[in-house]
Design a protein around this motif. Structure first.
Motif, PDB file in Angstrom:
ATOM      1  N   UNK A 385       0.902  -1.237   0.029  1.00  0.00           N
ATOM      2  CA  UNK A 385      -0.028  -0.078   0.100  1.00  0.00           C
ATOM      3  C   UNK A 385       0.940   1.348   0.075  1.00  0.00           C
ATOM      4  N   UNK A 386       0.133   2.478  -0.448  1.00  0.00           N
ATOM      5  CA  UNK A 386       0.892   3.787  -0.616  1.00  0.00           C
ATOM      6  C   UNK A 386       0.365   4.238   0.690  1.00  0.00           C
ATOM      7  N   UNK A 387       1.222   4.649   1.471  1.00  0.00           N
ATOM      8  CA  UNK A 387       0.699   5.333   2.990  1.00  0.00           C
ATOM      9  C   UNK A 387       0.056   6.538   2.425  1.00  0.00           C
ATOM     10  N   UNK A 388       0.531   7.534   1.639  1.00  0.00           N
ATOM     11  CA  UNK A 388      -0.209   8.762   1.223  1.00  0.00           C
ATOM     12  C   UNK A 388      -1.714   8.342   1.053  1.00  0.00           C
ATOM     13  N   UNK A 389      -2.002   7.392  -0.039  1.00  0.00           N
ATOM     14  CA  UNK A 389      -3.140   7.183  -0.417  1.00  0.00           C
ATOM     15  C   UNK A 389      -4.096   6.672   0.859  1.00  0.00           C
ATOM     16  N   UNK A 390      -3.297   5.756   1.721  1.00  0.00           N
ATOM     17  CA  UNK A 390      -4.159   5.110   2.962  1.00  0.00           C
ATOM     18  C   UNK A 390      -4.651   6.186   3.669  1.00  0.00           C
ATOM     19  N   UNK A 391      -3.617   7.409   4.042  1.00  0.00           N
ATOM     20  CA  UNK A 391      -4.103   8.344   4.746  1.00  0.00           C
ATOM     21  C   UNK A 391      -5.349   9.291   4.135  1.00  0.00           C
ATOM     22  N   UNK A 392      -5.392   9.409   3.039  1.00  0.00           N
ATOM     23  CA  UNK A 392      -6.708   9.805   2.311  1.00  0.00           C
ATOM     24  C   UNK A 392      -7.833   9.356   2.615  1.00  0.00           C
ATOM     25  N   UNK A 393      -7.527   7.823   2.537  1.00  0.00           N
ATOM     26  CA  UNK A 393      -8.989   6.855   2.485  1.00  0.00           C
ATOM     27  C   UNK A 393      -9.394   7.020   4.179  1.00  0.00           C
ATOM     28  N   UNK A 394      -8.426   7.079   5.229  1.00  0.00           N
ATOM     29  CA  UNK A 394      -8.620   6.944   6.407  1.00  0.00           C
ATOM     30  C   UNK A 394      -9.317   8.438   6.676  1.00  0.00           C
TER      31      UNK A 394
END
Length: 465
Positions: A385-394
């Motif tokens: 996973x890309x952590x930046x994208x994960x932060x947006x989803x969270x």
């Protein structure tokens, strides 16, 4: 951006960086598990700093591991690697006299093409101590794969049936010190016991667990009339299990795909593809699959699982309906998510650095069945996973809890998201029926902390959208 949760398992792959410990950290638990071993990490000062900081609390107890620091002369090939390693190994033999020395190769040994595998057999003959080479370096996906690399290397050192009989006879001869006639009688007894044991289906379990947890799992199988013939790794190197094409093997951790492949391809063992014994549901499914392969009917498993769930009622009341987001760190994510869904939680996303779908096929099937049973939407599984994208989803999903690596915990807490370090599940006792409580103890700790703060009149941190 709107996020939809599918009713089926969705597999995605992003291109994110790996945010995890170095796999040489496996030394932390393996040197304690293999009691007669000594680990020699061959790397640079950076590796030494990592070990000293991560494991420094144990240095004063003179642990059974050490660093062989590579300097400029080693990297530029001005020094004789063989002579330096020989000097260190002779010192280890003199001070500790271990049954085996395990060389842990790091990133630097890969980059400079250091031929550890070529040096080990020659040096092993000279110092008369087995040397196992494992490339547990930072090129892996997750730090838990360090154990996978070490166990895969140890598979080649496990005895076959012929070697076992010879070794047992030698050990018996040395310990008994009886007359020739009495030794002949003892030898006959050994042959008879081995012959009888051949009629039983041999089962070897692989994965490093605390001795008490390993004993609990072995006892659970014994209650089903299945005798565990050995563990990999064993508590002592000299007790490594016998491996052959007649041996069944089964893993206890989801990050041991390389070990499973080596057992099948190199030693022709028969792999039992089962879910992993994490949580009451996983433990029951694990035992049932082994019993099914052996043609046995399980006894009292359903009642035992139900009793465990009843004992967990206080925890279940706290987590039921809560949501959780796995960022991905230690490859335990699928098993933990499945258990938490069974507890009534909603899992928005399962991030995982790497997943072998063949090795985890049974676990994925159980995950899907658990979601349907609990009438809970199935999570998306994101590999690398890309952590930046994960932060947006969270930010959009606003989960009640995020299970993440240590690097992201404080930033997420500052944004009002409860976190739990994923590394804690690696070192905690989470396997088997008896230890399901420990998993929920870790999961509910941040939730209970917030409840306590609210009772004291404190408000939660301001959430930043």
């Amino acid at each position: 951006m709107s996020i939809k949760i599918s009713e089926t398992l969705i597999f995605e792959c992003e291109t994110g960086n790996y945010h995890t410990f170095c796999p040489i950290s496996c030394v932390a638990w393996l040197y304690q598990k293999i009691e007669d071993s000594f680990f020699l990490v061959v790397g640079t000062k950076t590796c030494g700093y990592f070990l000293q900081n991560a494991l420094g609390v144990m240095i004063f107890a003179e642990p059974r591991y050490a660093m062989a620091e590579l300097e400029e002369g080693d990297i530029s090939a001005q020094l004789n690697d063989y002579q330096e390693l020989k000097r260190l190994c002779l010192q280890i033999k003199k001070d500790r006299n271990p049954s085996v020395i395990i060389w842990i190769g790091t990133c630097t040994t890969e980059i400079i093409k250091m031929d550890l595998e070529g040096m080990a057999p020659k040096l092993e003959i000279e110092i008369e101590i087995p040397i196992v080479v494992a490339r547990a370096n930072g090129l892996d996906y997750a730090f838990t794969q360090g154990e996978d690399t070490v166990l895969a290397a140890m598979v080649h050192r496990c005895p076959n049936q012929e070697n076992l009989i010879t070794n047992k006879q030698k050990i018996k001869e040395n310990k008994s010190k009886k007359t020739l006639s009495s030794f002949i009688e003892t030898g006959e007894k050994i042959d008879i016991s081995i012959k009888n044991s051949v009629n039983k289906i041999p089962l070897v379990l692989f994965g490093s667990l605390p001795s008490m947890v390993a004993s609990q799992l072995s006892l659970e199988l014994k209650h089903q009339s299945i005798n565990v013939s050995g563990w990999l790794p064993a508590q002592r190197y000299i007790d490594l299990p016998v491996l052959s094409n007649q041996v069944y093997v089964c893993g206890v951790n989801p990050f041991l795909s390389r070990t499973a492949t080596t057992l099948m391809r190199r030693r022709k063992c028969k792999l039992i593809g089962a879910p992993f014994p994490i949580g009451p549901d996983g433990t029951r499914a694990w035992i049932e699959e082994i019993c099914y392969v052996f043609g046995l009917q399980t006894q009292g498993l359903e009642q035992k699982e139900q009793k465990i769930w009843e004992n967990l009622k206080n925890y279940l009341d706290l987590v039921r309906g809560k949501s959780v987001f796995f960022m991905g760190d230690n490859l335990l994510e699928i098993s933990l998510a499945r258990f938490l869904i069974r507890c009534g939680m909603i899992v928005y996303e399962i991030g995982i650095p790497y997943m072998d779908k063949r090795y985890q096929a049974a676990e994925l099937t159980l995950l899907q069945a658990t979601c349907k049973k609990m009438c809970i939407p199935m999570p998306r599984i994101v590999e690398k996973p890309d952590n930046y994208n994960q932060i947006q989803r969270m930010r959009e999903l606003q989960p009640d809890l995020a299970i993440t690596g240590m690097a992201h915990a404080n930033p997420l807490e500052a944004r009002g998201i409860n976190t739990k370090w994923s590394v804690e599940f690696t070192f905690a006792q989470i396997h088997g029926f008896a230890n399901a409580k420990d998993v929920l103890e870790l999961i509910t700790r941040p939730l209970r902390r917030n409840n306590n703060l609210e009772n004291l009149g404190w408000t939660n941190l301001v959430k930043k959208g």
